[in-house]
Design an enzyme around this catalytic site. Structure first.
Site, short mmCIF file in Angstrom:
data_model
loop_
_atom_site.label_atom_id
_atom_site.label_comp_id
_atom_site.label_asym_id
_atom_site.label_seq_id
_atom_site.Cartn_x
_atom_site.Cartn_y
_atom_site.Cartn_z
N SER A 1 -97.94 -22.77 -30.52
CA SER A 1 -97.96 -21.97 -31.74
C SER A 1 -97.36 -20.58 -31.47
O SER A 1 -96.18 -20.48 -31.13
CB SER A 1 -99.38 -21.91 -32.29
OG SER A 1 -99.40 -21.45 -33.62
N GLN A 2 -98.13 -19.49 -31.61
CA GLN A 2 -97.59 -18.19 -31.21
C GLN A 2 -97.07 -18.27 -29.78
O GLN A 2 -96.01 -17.72 -29.45
CB GLN A 2 -98.67 -17.11 -31.30
CG GLN A 2 -98.22 -15.76 -30.76
CD GLN A 2 -99.33 -14.73 -30.76
OE1 GLN A 2 -99.32 -13.82 -31.57
NE2 GLN A 2 -100.29 -14.88 -29.87
N TYR B 1 -102.04 -17.55 -31.73
CA TYR B 1 -102.28 -16.36 -32.55
C TYR B 1 -103.74 -15.98 -32.55
O TYR B 1 -104.62 -16.82 -32.81
CB TYR B 1 -101.82 -16.68 -33.97
CG TYR B 1 -101.55 -15.50 -34.87
CD1 TYR B 1 -100.61 -14.54 -34.54
CD2 TYR B 1 -102.21 -15.38 -36.09
CE1 TYR B 1 -100.34 -13.48 -35.39
CE2 TYR B 1 -101.93 -14.33 -36.96
CZ TYR B 1 -101.00 -13.38 -36.60
OH TYR B 1 -100.72 -12.33 -37.44
N HIS C 1 -101.22 -29.18 -37.20
CA HIS C 1 -101.33 -28.10 -36.21
C HIS C 1 -102.64 -28.29 -35.47
O HIS C 1 -103.65 -27.63 -35.77
CB HIS C 1 -101.29 -26.76 -36.95
CG HIS C 1 -100.83 -25.61 -36.11
ND1 HIS C 1 -99.51 -25.38 -35.83
CD2 HIS C 1 -101.51 -24.61 -35.50
CE1 HIS C 1 -99.38 -24.29 -35.10
NE2 HIS C 1 -100.59 -23.81 -34.87
N ASP D 1 -97.44 -30.44 -39.98
CA ASP D 1 -97.90 -29.09 -39.63
C ASP D 1 -97.67 -28.15 -40.80
O ASP D 1 -96.54 -27.78 -41.11
CB ASP D 1 -97.15 -28.61 -38.39
CG ASP D 1 -97.75 -27.36 -37.78
OD1 ASP D 1 -98.45 -26.63 -38.51
OD2 ASP D 1 -97.51 -27.12 -36.59
#
Length: 318
Positions: free
Chosen positions: A182-183, A91, A301, A272
């Site tokens: 992630s993203q 992100y 994370h 996370d």
């Protein structure tokens, strides 16, 4: 197994999400893919300043839905051997340095690394949107027509990139893999769902799944904190709560997961608080393909030791 902040581990293994699936979900994505087909790709491949003796490095540009010009780094071996790897970044980030893709090129793999439109890379984001758009990507378009949700466009960008790469000289369209953190993990799963020929998907702590659960945990961590910020500013009494989460359901990866046919590996961190483990298992537990998970009980994370090596070894089998 250590306790985690989210839910007991045995419950994670059966949890299938709480965010609603829109009644016309399948029709929505059929229409979205048709819209993409009707948008000329206008592909342009331009040599990059960075070059190596064994890799041709190029800027790949294409036009996505809404007319945005989307960029990806493209690295092609001088003697391609068939496989290709699609990379998706985290992100607000960007596609990363050229040199980080070279280990795959050394295997004979073509690599294409997307710059998500409007974030840290070179892609443009010119699609107008009505309503809420302040300091957010996740909810951009939620007050507009559902066809203008930003992540609809971004999911379709992954499809177009996959189509372009699969059509390149020297690439075998049946030997394409996707990966990201992630993203990028969420986009990896979306790409694999919308491009049925994807062979391998390696997603690390995927974002973009089970939005209502992420909001209910109230962790005040970016980027899911954008949901609370939306309600504070646009709907403080939550009169539209069901409507908002149903609309976000169009771009919720858990609802796409059952479409995935790729061999899929999801790496999950139990501590996370950015992408809570329950949201990740919501997508994982809906997978009907060949699948496995890699678990980091004590990690959040963050960098996960050995994960890059595991993904490299996995994608080397394409």
């Amino acid at each position: 197994m250590p306790l985690n902040f989210d839910m007991p581990f045995d419950d994670l293994l059966t949890y299938r999400g709480s965010s609603p699936r829109p009644a016309d979900f399948d029709e929505y994505w059929a229409r979205a893919l048709a819209d993409l087909d009707n948008q000329p790709a206008e592909v342009e491949i331009v040599p990059a300043e960075f070059q190596t003796p064994y890799a041709r490095c190029s800027h790949l540009w294409f036009t996505g839905t809404g007319g945005a010009r989307v960029h990806a780094k493209l690295l092609q071996p001088r003697e391609p051997r068939g496989p290709a790897v699609l990379e998706f970044h985290g992100y607000t980030n960007y596609s990363g340095d050229w040199v980080t893709k070279l280990p795959y090129v050394a295997l004979g793999h073509t690599v294409a690394s997307l710059d998500v439109r409007g974030q840290g890379g070179l892609s443009t984001d010119e699609t107008p949107v009505a309503g809420w758009s302040m300091a957010t990507y996740l909810l951009r378009g939620v007050d507009d027509d559902p066809d203008n949700l930003l992540y609809r466009h971004l999911f379709l960008d992954t499809v177009r990139l996959a189509q372009i790469v699969a059509g390149l000289d020297g690439v075998d369209p049946d030997r394409v893999g996707a990966t990201g953190y992630s993203q990028g993990g969420g986009l990896t799963l979306a790409c694999a769902a919308l491009v049925p020929g994807t062979r391998i998907a390696a997603a690390v702590y995927p974002f973009l799944t089970d939005y209502r659960r992420a909001w209910q945990l109230d962790l005040e961590e970016h980027p899911y904190d954008e949901i609370a910020e939306y309600f504070r500013n646009r709907d403080p009494l939550h009169r539209r709560e069901d409507e908002v989460f149903t609309r976000l359901g169009y771009v919720d990866v858990q609802h796409l997961a059952s479409r995935i046919r790729a061999s899929t590996v999801v790496t999950i961190s139990l501590n996370d608080r950015v992408c809570p483990p329950s949201t990740q298992f919501a997508a994982y537990n809906r997978l009907t393909c060949e699948k496995s998970y890699r678990l980091y009980p004590d990690f959040a994370h963050e960098d996960l030791p050995g994960t890059n090596d595991e993904i490299y070894s996995l994608l080397s089998t394409l």
